[in-house]
Design an enzyme around this catalytic site. Structure first.
Site, PDB file in Angstrom:
ATOM      1  N   ASP A 163      25.587   8.509  -5.955  1.00 53.41           N
ATOM      2  CA  ASP A 163      24.970   8.428  -7.276  1.00 53.41           C
ATOM      3  C   ASP A 163      26.077   8.246  -8.307  1.00 53.41           C
ATOM      4  OD1 ASP A 163      23.000   8.698  -9.420  1.00 53.41           O
ATOM      5  OD2 ASP A 163      21.782   9.780  -7.956  1.00 53.41           O
ATOM      6  N   LYS A 180      11.564  -4.932  -8.497  1.00 46.69           N
ATOM      7  CA  LYS A 180      11.043  -4.293  -7.290  1.00 46.69           C
ATOM      8  C   LYS A 180      10.305  -5.290  -6.400  1.00 46.69           C
ATOM      9  CE  LYS A 180      12.419  -0.006  -7.830  1.00 46.69           C
ATOM     10  NZ  LYS A 180      13.365   0.638  -6.875  1.00 46.69           N
ATOM     11  N   GLY A 210      17.687   3.649  -8.356  1.00 44.19           N
ATOM     12  CA  GLY A 210      16.921   2.719  -9.166  1.00 44.19           C
ATOM     13  C   GLY A 210      16.811   3.171 -10.612  1.00 44.19           C
ATOM     14  N   ALA A 219      21.118  12.118  -6.325  1.00 45.40           N
ATOM     15  CA  ALA A 219      21.295  13.248  -7.236  1.00 45.40           C
ATOM     16  C   ALA A 219      20.004  13.714  -7.878  1.00 45.40           C
ATOM     17  CB  ALA A 219      22.321  12.906  -8.319  1.00 45.40           C
ATOM     18  N   TYR A 272      11.239  -4.282 -14.675  1.00 48.97           N
ATOM     19  CA  TYR A 272      11.202  -3.309 -13.579  1.00 48.97           C
ATOM     20  C   TYR A 272      10.364  -3.816 -12.409  1.00 48.97           C
ATOM     21  CZ  TYR A 272      10.173   0.927 -10.940  1.00 48.97           C
ATOM     22  OH  TYR A 272      10.025   1.845  -9.934  1.00 48.97           O
TER      23      TYR A 272
END
Length: 257
Positions: free
Chosen positions: A32, A155, A71, A10, A151
């Site tokens: 999404d 990742k 994410g 989105a 974060y």
């Protein structure tokens, strides 16, 4: 024409990648929280399961490519749930639907933030622990000055998962190239506040140096993802491709790992 599933479709990189693929004549099912083809909350087990089932029903159980792009960047436990567990559930949950494709492929979206020092305890729990334990550790980090590590650690965990899984019988053995991209600073809603002024941009680029052309448009990443998930990609396996204007080269120097 190939059938793609793109999470995080989105906005940002997911939206632009969807536009690139549809512009080339492919069918894309976007996922999404809202505003796409399939609404799903990938921070929950129920949301992940419903997403897989919705994709299965809409495609008669056959797709050609998976792009796990959804994410979050907030210093919260939701970032761990979406960035790591949501991405893996997307890749693993949809993998059986690739079985009928003549050229199956998959990509996860990591980040150059995976280069920053992680929280080692959280990273270990992501790779070898349970989701509940990893979330509990993330909650501890979120409560103090270590919140900023959530974060990057999520990742790095995702990138390492790709490295672990790509050459296994389930992926490479089934003819599925599994890789990741690691973007630098990209002009998306996720970083709007961080690049709102020239001063803010300059400060961010001190941490994330991008000597080649500076901050990038999302199309830069989208075009790379389109190639990685295209039929031309037959042998790239388990790679984390940094599309970061040179951040990786600056920060890691001569290191190739």
């Amino acid at each position: 024409m190939s059938t793609y599933v793109v999470t995080g479709a989105a906005s940002g990189i997911g939206l632009v990648t969807t536009e690139i693929l549809t512009g080339r004549g492919h069918r894309v099912l976007g996922v999404d929280l809202a505003g796409s083809d399939i609404d799903a909350d990938l921070s929950t087990a129920a949301g992940r399961a419903s997403m897989v089932e919705d994709v299965r029903e809409r495609t008669d159980g056959r797709i050609d490519a998976i792009i796990a792009c959804a994410g979050l960047s907030s210093p919260t436990v939701a970032t761990v749930r979406v960035n790591y567990y949501g991405a893996i559930a997307t890749l693993e949950g949809l993998r059986p639907l690739l079985a009928g494709s003549p050229a199956p492929r998959a990509v996860a979206v990591a980040s150059m933030a995976s280069l920053f020092p992680p929280d080692e305890e959280l990273l270990s729990l992501l790779l070898d622990g349970t989701e509940d334990d990893a979330v509990a550790r993330a909650a501890e980090l979120a409560a103090d000055e270590r919140a900023g590590q959530i974060y990057g650690t999520s990742k790095r965990g995702l990138a390492l998962w790709v490295r672990r899984q790509a050459a296994t019988p389930e992926w490479a053995g089934a003819g599925i190239p599994l890789n990741a991209v690691a973007p630098g600073i990209i002009e998306t809603p996720m970083v709007t506040d961080l690049i709102a002024t020239d001063e803010a941009k300059a400060a961010l680029l001190q941490t994330v140096p991008m000597p080649l052309n500076g901050i990038a448009k999302p199309e830069v990443v989208g075009n790379l993802i389109a190639w990685l998930t295209g039929e031309e990609n037959t042998h790239l396996c388990g790679q984390v491709v940094f599309v970061d204007g040179g951040s990786d080269a600056v920060l890691r120097g001569a290191s190739t790992w």
